[in-house]
Design an enzyme around this catalytic site. Structure first.
Site, PDB file in Angstrom:
ATOM      1  N   SER A 234     -31.714 -10.404  -0.018  1.00  0.00           N
ATOM      2  CA  SER A 234     -31.030  -9.834   1.159  1.00  0.00           C
ATOM      3  C   SER A 234     -29.986  -8.859   0.933  1.00  0.00           C
ATOM      4  O   SER A 234     -29.371  -8.812  -0.050  1.00  0.00           O
ATOM      5  CB  SER A 234     -30.471 -11.012   1.795  1.00  0.00           C
ATOM      6  OG  SER A 234     -29.636 -10.710   2.960  1.00  0.00           O
TER       7      SER A 234
ATOM      8  N   LEU B 151     -21.326  -6.735   5.035  1.00  0.00           N
ATOM      9  CA  LEU B 151     -22.014  -7.476   6.119  1.00  0.00           C
ATOM     10  C   LEU B 151     -22.430  -6.426   7.400  1.00  0.00           C
ATOM     11  O   LEU B 151     -22.546  -6.938   8.328  1.00  0.00           O
ATOM     12  CB  LEU B 151     -21.718  -8.674   6.577  1.00  0.00           C
ATOM     13  CG  LEU B 151     -21.597  -9.930   5.838  1.00  0.00           C
ATOM     14  CD1 LEU B 151     -20.830 -10.933   6.177  1.00  0.00           C
ATOM     15  CD2 LEU B 151     -23.011 -10.334   5.057  1.00  0.00           C
TER      16      LEU B 151
ATOM     17  N   CYS C  60     -20.820 -14.814   1.336  1.00  0.00           N
ATOM     18  CA  CYS C  60     -20.425 -13.485   1.193  1.00  0.00           C
ATOM     19  C   CYS C  60     -19.157 -13.147   0.761  1.00  0.00           C
ATOM     20  O   CYS C  60     -18.134 -13.637   1.201  1.00  0.00           O
ATOM     21  CB  CYS C  60     -20.728 -12.653   2.345  1.00  0.00           C
ATOM     22  SG  CYS C  60     -20.406 -10.745   1.994  1.00  0.00           S
TER      23      CYS C  60
ATOM     24  N   GLY D  98     -30.515 -13.171  -9.332  1.00  0.00           N
ATOM     25  CA  GLY D  98     -29.350 -12.760 -10.030  1.00  0.00           C
ATOM     26  C   GLY D  98     -29.978 -11.908 -11.233  1.00  0.00           C
ATOM     27  O   GLY D  98     -30.173 -12.464 -12.078  1.00  0.00           O
ATOM     28  N   GLY D  99     -29.896 -10.623 -11.243  1.00  0.00           N
ATOM     29  CA  GLY D  99     -30.052  -9.889 -12.230  1.00  0.00           C
ATOM     30  C   GLY D  99     -31.538  -9.688 -13.019  1.00  0.00           C
ATOM     31  O   GLY D  99     -31.808  -9.201 -13.760  1.00  0.00           O
TER      32      GLY D  99
HETATM   33  C1  LIG Z   1     -25.504  -3.826  -2.022  1.00  0.00           C
HETATM   34  C2  LIG Z   1     -25.778  -5.223  -1.548  1.00  0.00           C
HETATM   35  C3  LIG Z   1     -25.732  -6.101  -0.570  1.00  0.00           C
HETATM   36  C4  LIG Z   1     -25.929  -7.233  -0.318  1.00  0.00           C
HETATM   37  N1  LIG Z   1     -26.011  -7.804   0.699  1.00  0.00           N
HETATM   38  C5  LIG Z   1     -26.095  -9.228   0.902  1.00  0.00           C
HETATM   39  C6  LIG Z   1     -26.425  -9.867   2.387  1.00  0.00           C
HETATM   40  O1  LIG Z   1     -25.930  -9.179   3.354  1.00  0.00           O
HETATM   41  N2  LIG Z   1     -26.605 -10.925   2.245  1.00  0.00           N
HETATM   42  C7  LIG Z   1     -26.686 -12.084   1.169  1.00  0.00           C
HETATM   43  O2  LIG Z   1     -26.897 -12.970   1.490  1.00  0.00           O
HETATM   44  N3  LIG Z   1     -26.697 -11.485   0.011  1.00  0.00           N
HETATM   45  C8  LIG Z   1     -26.360 -10.312  -0.161  1.00  0.00           C
HETATM   46  N4  LIG Z   1     -26.475  -9.572  -1.443  1.00  0.00           N
HETATM   47  C9  LIG Z   1     -26.615 -10.471  -2.651  1.00  0.00           C
HETATM   48  C10 LIG Z   1     -28.158 -10.312  -3.047  1.00  0.00           C
HETATM   49  O3  LIG Z   1     -28.947 -10.988  -2.073  1.00  0.00           O
HETATM   50  C11 LIG Z   1     -28.334 -10.860  -4.319  1.00  0.00           C
HETATM   51  O4  LIG Z   1     -27.845 -12.698  -3.939  1.00  0.00           O
HETATM   52  C12 LIG Z   1     -27.414 -10.804  -5.526  1.00  0.00           C
HETATM   53  O5  LIG Z   1     -27.236  -9.466  -5.699  1.00  0.00           O
HETATM   54  C13 LIG Z   1     -27.713 -10.956  -6.940  1.00  0.00           C
HETATM   55  O6  LIG Z   1     -29.052 -10.629  -7.230  1.00  0.00           O
HETATM   56  P1  LIG Z   1     -29.180  -9.257  -8.114  1.00  0.00           P
HETATM   57  O7  LIG Z   1     -28.377  -9.343  -9.254  1.00  0.00           O
HETATM   58  O8  LIG Z   1     -30.724  -9.170  -8.323  1.00  0.00           O
HETATM   59  O9  LIG Z   1     -28.859  -8.126  -7.061  1.00  0.00           O
HETATM   60  C14 LIG Z   1     -26.184  -8.067  -1.460  1.00  0.00           C
HETATM   61  C15 LIG Z   1     -26.246  -7.546  -2.839  1.00  0.00           C
HETATM   62  C16 LIG Z   1     -26.020  -6.291  -3.165  1.00  0.00           C
HETATM   63  C17 LIG Z   1     -26.094  -5.642  -4.594  1.00  0.00           C
END
Ligand SMILES: Cc1cc2nc3c(=O)[nH]c(=O)nc-3n(C[C@H](O)[C@H](O)[C@H](O)COP(=O)(O)O)c2cc1C
Length: 310
Positions: free
Chosen positions: A21, A73, A130, A242-243
């Site tokens: 997301s 959001l 969030c 996550g990552g």
């Molecule tokens: C720019 C950005 C916007 C995000 N927006 C949302 C969101 O609207 N809703 C949500 O549940 N998570 C949101 N996330 C969290 C991601 O879905 C994810 O849980 C988090 O970034 C960890 O994963 P990653 O390290 O692969 O990015 C957002 C993350 C980023 C970087």
């Protein structure tokens, strides 16, 4: 070719790779770079009842091993999502998970009810966590509130309800268990870690807000452990997020106990990251002689007796 189909509770996915997301728009934004229809599922940016403009810029800043964001959001709201975004999402032909967010229990109930009536939604993901809006962590950092909002959402919809947990708690298990008691289908572990990036000369935050949510490679070891903990201590399927930037990362999550994974921040560096993770996964499994990806899920072995972890 290794078999890649997985089940996440009642949800059957063609493969375990999902778009996370907030990092994949509503699919169409990334379509010039890869075919979103190849993914196990697409999770859209959080949707609220009313449109939200999000926080003022700057909203993202790079840190040594991760991204700090404070988007707040931003989204078009439920009605425009249903009219403009959902038809295109459905057209990709894969599972559509709609991530929803609210300020009150009733908001989640209304969103869950309406989306349950819409055609082409396969599951809901509740963003209880969030870190970038006032009161954003409210539901996700009190197990009783988590249970209340999950139960109310489950009752309000026919769709499987996935609960996205925050890592910003001392112990994640009470939240995973509260979700299980309330009838959730799975937990997504996890959202971003609250962090700061600042400029000492100007004495200002590098974001418009003092804090943001940290994602990317920096959080992978931390979230890997949370996934393992949830798998050990809770009966729900876990989606690891996550990552994850490579197929190796994704496979580590499966071994730790994830039934599926989501790719987030990696998409900003490489818009085809999700497809690359998926392709690499098939290739690595073939090379390792693993015939079915499900053999890996939760397969972490104990360290050999007598070997110290340090
Ligand atoms: C720019 C950005 C916007 C995000 N927006 C949302 C969101 O609207 N809703 C949500 O549940 N998570 C949101 N996330 C969290 C991601 O879905 C994810 O849980 C988090 O970034 C960890 O994963 P990653 O390290 O692969 O990015 C957002 C993350 C980023 C970087």
């Amino acid at each position: 070719m290794a078999l890649l189909a997985v089940r996440v509770g009642p949800l059957d996915l063609a493969n375990p790779v999902m778009a996370a997301s907030g990092t994949f728009g509503y699919g169409t934004e990334l379509a010039p770079f890869m075919d979103p229809g190849r993914l196990g599922a697409i999770v859209g940016k959080s949707i609220s009842l009313e449109p939200r403009e999000g926080n003022p810029p700057p909203r993202t800043v790079e840190t040594p091993a991760g991204l700090l964001n404070s988007i707040g959001l931003q989204n078009p709201g439920l009605e425009r999502f249903l009219e403009e975004k959902l038809p295109a999402l459905r057209a990709f032909g894969t599972r559509v998970v709609v991530n929803i967010v609210g300020e009150r229990v009733e908001d989640y109930v209304s969103l869950a009810g309406r989306l349950g009536e819409a055609e082409g939604v396969d599951a809901l993901e509740l963003n209880l966590s969030c870190p970038n809006v006032d009161r954003g962590l409210l539901f996700g950092s009190d197990p009783a509130l988590t249970e209340e909002v999950v139960r109310a959402s489950v009752v309000a919809t026919r769709l499987p309800v996935i609960v996205k947990l925050t890592p910003n708690v001392t112990d994640i298990l009470p939240y995973a268990r509260a979700s299980e008691r309330a009838g959730a289908a799975a937990v997504s572990v996890a959202n971003t870690y609250v962090g700061m990036a600042l400029d000492w000369r100007s004495r200002r935050s590098r974001l418009a807000r003092p804090t943001g949510g940290l994602s990317g490679p920096a959080i992978k070891p931390l979230v890997l452990r949370l996934v393992w903990q949830c798998r050990q201590g809770c009966g729900l399927p876990v989606i690891g997020v996550g990552g994850i930037a490579t197929a190796e990362d994704a496979l580590e999550y499966l071994v730790a106990g994830a039934s599926a994974v989501q790719v987030g921040t990696a998409t900003f560096a490489d818009p085809a990251a999700c497809a690359r993770v998926l392709e690499g996964m098939g290739r690595l499994l073939d090379e390792a002689g693993v015939r079915d990806v499900n053999e890996l899920v939760g397969s972490l072995r104990a360290a050999p007796a007598g070997r110290s972890p340090n």
